[in-house]
Design a protein around this motif. Sequence first.
Motif, PDB file in Angstrom:
ATOM      1  N   MET A  13      44.563  34.162  34.136  1.00  0.00           N
ATOM      2  CA  MET A  13      43.315  33.919  33.433  1.00  0.00           C
ATOM      3  C   MET A  13      42.242  34.930  33.859  1.00  0.00           C
ATOM      4  O   MET A  13      41.516  35.444  33.007  1.00  0.00           O
ATOM      5  N   ASN A  14      42.159  35.170  35.149  1.00  0.00           N
ATOM      6  CA  ASN A  14      41.162  36.121  35.648  1.00  0.00           C
ATOM      7  C   ASN A  14      41.441  37.529  35.146  1.00  0.00           C
ATOM      8  O   ASN A  14      40.513  38.286  34.833  1.00  0.00           O
ATOM      9  N   SER A  15      42.703  37.864  35.084  1.00  0.00           N
ATOM     10  CA  SER A  15      43.047  39.212  34.615  1.00  0.00           C
ATOM     11  C   SER A  15      42.716  39.366  33.138  1.00  0.00           C
ATOM     12  O   SER A  15      42.322  40.450  32.689  1.00  0.00           O
ATOM     13  N   LEU A  16      42.839  38.288  32.372  1.00  0.00           N
ATOM     14  CA  LEU A  16      42.470  38.323  30.952  1.00  0.00           C
ATOM     15  C   LEU A  16      40.965  38.530  30.797  1.00  0.00           C
ATOM     16  O   LEU A  16      40.523  39.330  29.960  1.00  0.00           O
ATOM     17  N   ILE A  17      40.181  37.848  31.592  1.00  0.00           N
ATOM     18  CA  ILE A  17      38.704  38.006  31.541  1.00  0.00           C
ATOM     19  C   ILE A  17      38.329  39.424  31.955  1.00  0.00           C
ATOM     20  O   ILE A  17      37.474  40.057  31.327  1.00  0.00           O
ATOM     21  N   ILE A  18      38.976  39.928  32.989  1.00  0.00           N
ATOM     22  CA  ILE A  18      38.696  41.292  33.448  1.00  0.00           C
ATOM     23  C   ILE A  18      39.090  42.288  32.361  1.00  0.00           C
ATOM     24  O   ILE A  18      38.371  43.262  32.098  1.00  0.00           O
ATOM     25  N   LEU A  19      40.210  42.056  31.701  1.00  0.00           N
ATOM     26  CA  LEU A  19      40.641  42.936  30.609  1.00  0.00           C
ATOM     27  C   LEU A  19      39.644  42.901  29.454  1.00  0.00           C
ATOM     28  O   LEU A  19      39.260  43.954  28.915  1.00  0.00           O
ATOM     29  N   ILE A  20      39.178  41.719  29.066  1.00  0.00           N
ATOM     30  CA  ILE A  20      38.198  41.584  27.978  1.00  0.00           C
ATOM     31  C   ILE A  20      36.883  42.266  28.354  1.00  0.00           C
ATOM     32  O   ILE A  20      36.288  42.992  27.548  1.00  0.00           O
ATOM     33  N   ILE A  21      36.437  42.048  29.587  1.00  0.00           N
ATOM     34  CA  ILE A  21      35.194  42.694  30.056  1.00  0.00           C
ATOM     35  C   ILE A  21      35.364  44.205  30.063  1.00  0.00           C
ATOM     36  O   ILE A  21      34.458  44.951  29.674  1.00  0.00           O
ATOM     37  N   SER A  22      36.515  44.691  30.478  1.00  0.00           N
ATOM     38  CA  SER A  22      36.777  46.136  30.495  1.00  0.00           C
ATOM     39  C   SER A  22      36.755  46.701  29.087  1.00  0.00           C
ATOM     40  O   SER A  22      36.183  47.779  28.830  1.00  0.00           O
ATOM     41  N   ILE A  23      37.380  45.997  28.150  1.00  0.00           N
ATOM     42  CA  ILE A  23      37.398  46.461  26.757  1.00  0.00           C
ATOM     43  C   ILE A  23      35.987  46.480  26.188  1.00  0.00           C
ATOM     44  O   ILE A  23      35.577  47.462  25.558  1.00  0.00           O
ATOM     45  N   PHE A  24      35.214  45.418  26.417  1.00  0.00           N
ATOM     46  CA  PHE A  24      33.829  45.385  25.930  1.00  0.00           C
ATOM     47  C   PHE A  24      32.995  46.476  26.580  1.00  0.00           C
ATOM     48  O   PHE A  24      32.169  47.125  25.930  1.00  0.00           O
TER      49      PHE A  24
END
Length: 91
Positions: A1-12
Motif C-alpha cells: 500500500m505504501n509503495s502504491l502511494i509513493i508511486l502515485i505521488i512520484s507520478i503526480f
Amino acid sequence: MNSLIILIISIFSFIIFIIINNFQKEKALFEQKVATLEDIKQTILKKVKLQNDSLIISAELEYQIKCATSVLNEKIVNLNYSMFEILTKKQ
C-alpha cells in the motif's frame, strides 16, 4: 500500500514538474513574442512620426506656394497693366 502511494505521488510530482517546465517555456516564448511586438510598435511609431513631420512640411510648403502664387499673380497683373498702359500711350 505504501509503495502504491509513493508511486502515485512520484507520478503526480513528475506530471507537475513537466507542467511547470512547459509553463516556463511558454512564458519565455510569450516574452520573446511581446519583445518582438514592442520592437514592431516602436518602428511603426517612428514611421508615423516621420509621416507626421512630412505632412507638416507639406502643409508649410503648400502655404509658401500659395503665398508665392499670390505674389506672382499680382506681379503678372501689374505687368499686364503696365503693358496695357504702354500700348495705349503709343496709340
